[in-house]
Design an enzyme around this catalytic site. Sequence first.
Site, PDB file in Angstrom:
ATOM      1  N   ARG A 285       0.802  -1.218   0.000  1.00  0.00           N
ATOM      2  CA  ARG A 285       0.000   0.000   0.000  1.00  0.00           C
ATOM      3  C   ARG A 285       0.841   1.276   0.000  1.00  0.00           C
ATOM      4  NH1 ARG A 285      -5.112  -0.143   2.244  1.00  0.00           N
ATOM      5  NH2 ARG A 285      -4.507  -2.022   3.354  1.00  0.00           N
TER       6      ARG A 285
ATOM      7  N   CYS B 223     -26.613  -3.701  -7.564  1.00  0.00           N
ATOM      8  CA  CYS B 223     -27.829  -3.947  -6.794  1.00  0.00           C
ATOM      9  C   CYS B 223     -27.528  -4.462  -5.397  1.00  0.00           C
ATOM     10  CB  CYS B 223     -28.705  -4.925  -7.553  1.00  0.00           C
ATOM     11  SG  CYS B 223     -29.067  -4.295  -9.192  1.00  0.00           S
TER      12      CYS B 223
ATOM     13  N   TYR C 263      -4.921  -2.187  -3.583  1.00  0.00           N
ATOM     14  CA  TYR C 263      -6.115  -2.994  -3.286  1.00  0.00           C
ATOM     15  C   TYR C 263      -7.352  -2.406  -3.961  1.00  0.00           C
ATOM     16  CZ  TYR C 263      -2.711  -4.637   0.074  1.00  0.00           C
ATOM     17  OH  TYR C 263      -1.551  -5.105   0.638  1.00  0.00           O
TER      18      TYR C 263
HETATM   19  C1  LIG Z   1      -0.478  -7.959   2.318  1.00  0.00           C
HETATM   20  C2  LIG Z   1       0.899  -8.294   2.693  1.00  0.00           C
HETATM   21  C3  LIG Z   1       1.912  -7.339   2.601  1.00  0.00           C
HETATM   22  C4  LIG Z   1       1.663  -5.912   2.158  1.00  0.00           C
HETATM   23  O1  LIG Z   1       0.942  -5.191   3.087  1.00  0.00           O
HETATM   24  P1  LIG Z   1       0.778  -3.602   2.881  1.00  0.00           P
HETATM   25  O2  LIG Z   1      -0.084  -3.201   4.004  1.00  0.00           O
HETATM   26  O3  LIG Z   1       0.133  -3.396   1.572  1.00  0.00           O
HETATM   27  O4  LIG Z   1       2.128  -3.004   2.958  1.00  0.00           O
HETATM   28  C5  LIG Z   1       3.194  -7.718   2.909  1.00  0.00           C
HETATM   29  N1  LIG Z   1       3.482  -8.983   3.325  1.00  0.00           N
HETATM   30  C6  LIG Z   1       2.525  -9.935   3.443  1.00  0.00           C
HETATM   31  C7  LIG Z   1       2.901 -11.292   3.887  1.00  0.00           C
HETATM   32  C8  LIG Z   1       1.204  -9.623   3.138  1.00  0.00           C
HETATM   33  O5  LIG Z   1       0.269 -10.566   3.260  1.00  0.00           O
END
Ligand SMILES: *Cc1c(COP(=O)(O)O)cnc(C)c1O
Length: 419
Positions: free
Chosen positions: A278, A344, A373
């Site tokens: 993110r 809907c 996401y």
């Molecule tokens: C989802 C995930 C991330 C990334 O998380 P962010 O919040 O997008 O930085 C990193 N490592 C693992 C194992 C994850 O499942």
Amino acid sequence: MDHFQYRDGVLFAEDVNIPALAEQVGTPFYVYSTATLRRHFEVFAAPFKHMPHKVCFAVKSNSNLGVLKTLAEAGAGADVVSEGEIRRALAAGIAPSNIVFSGVGKTKDEMRFALKQKIFQFNVESEPELLALSEVAVEMGAEAAIAIRVNPDVDAKTNAKISTGKKENKFGIDINRAGELYAQAAILPGIRVQGVSMHIGSQLTSIEPFQQAFAKLRGLVEALRASGIAITTVDVGGGLGVPYEPDAQQPPSPEAYAKAVLDAVGDLGCTLLFEPGRLLVGNAGILVTKVIYVKPTETRTFVIADVAMNDLLRPSLYGAYHDIIPVVETSAPLQPIDVVGPVCETGDTFAEQRPLPLPKPDDLLAFRTAGAYGAVMSSTYNSRHLTPEVMVNGNAFSVIRARRTYDDLLALDSIPEWF
Ligand SMILES: *Cc1c(COP(=O)(O)O)cnc(C)c1O
């Protein structure tokens, strides 16, 4: 800092005029900014320049090949959770030596594929997974480099659906029991223990949970080394949040995060691994939509846009907040508005009673912070198209996922041959 700014009252993505882009691509669509992606990557990686490290972008947050290629060119590796994501990372030119494989449910087929590619590390999340990996590696005459993902039992203080580091979550091995599994791994054929790993959740907005977890991770490395197990990689996961909402608690800066990492594990002589998702892509993307109808009712004013929960699921899935702004600035007064999509379901709601200038039909709106996401969770629910994606770079733009035709959509199915 991102590169979605107004110029003379019109929203631009870098040097690309959004209304003109909407004219060409049709709405809704995602737009990503190359300059923002590069900048985020640089700011994140800079504090670790002086030491061995790999920033492995969490591909699940945005897996478009155009995005992966942009980050790969900036120096990113990949954190993947499926064979499909490994294939995407490779297709974007990410070297196997910069790929880390996470996830609680890796299948033997996926393990085989990853071993064949010689990826850098498997983050193992359970004893049965460890045994399966050993079996597959032996069968292939290969060796799997592993870290065990530990669950440090800290409260990430984020949304329950994206919190992963508490004892009751499905992820990782209880840090207090990890020693036993490491001892087992150390003597298993086909397995080479190289590191420790964790990931405590997503969209963290305070530094303390990270500090607590990193301290526990350090303790684990010291204990493992004392028991004769060499540890050369420390994977601290991802999870650093981004600002979605102007008035909410702001996440720690990448600099503060880096300091917490370096203070806790910077002197262990290990290669540091990071899995940010993110943080790198969230603010590098917006979602552009056009208003279809404005529907005043007795109690509410609904703005019905051509974007729906199939395009951006986060609001209905997590109650997530996205800033919504007019693409062309207006002097219309703010009034409480519900922004909804055509799907809907009542859950197909993006904002309730949000103070916004009332738009007119055909006006464009932009959802900010939609790069992570967003498109990856899109679907064809209600037989709507998968949302197109566009990458801008200066004054250039490229459609990196085109809108398909309805024939394409229908061709995914088939009618049983007995008809
Ligand atoms: C989802 C995930 C991330 C990334 O998380 P962010 O919040 O997008 O930085 C990193 N490592 C693992 C194992 C994850 O499942």
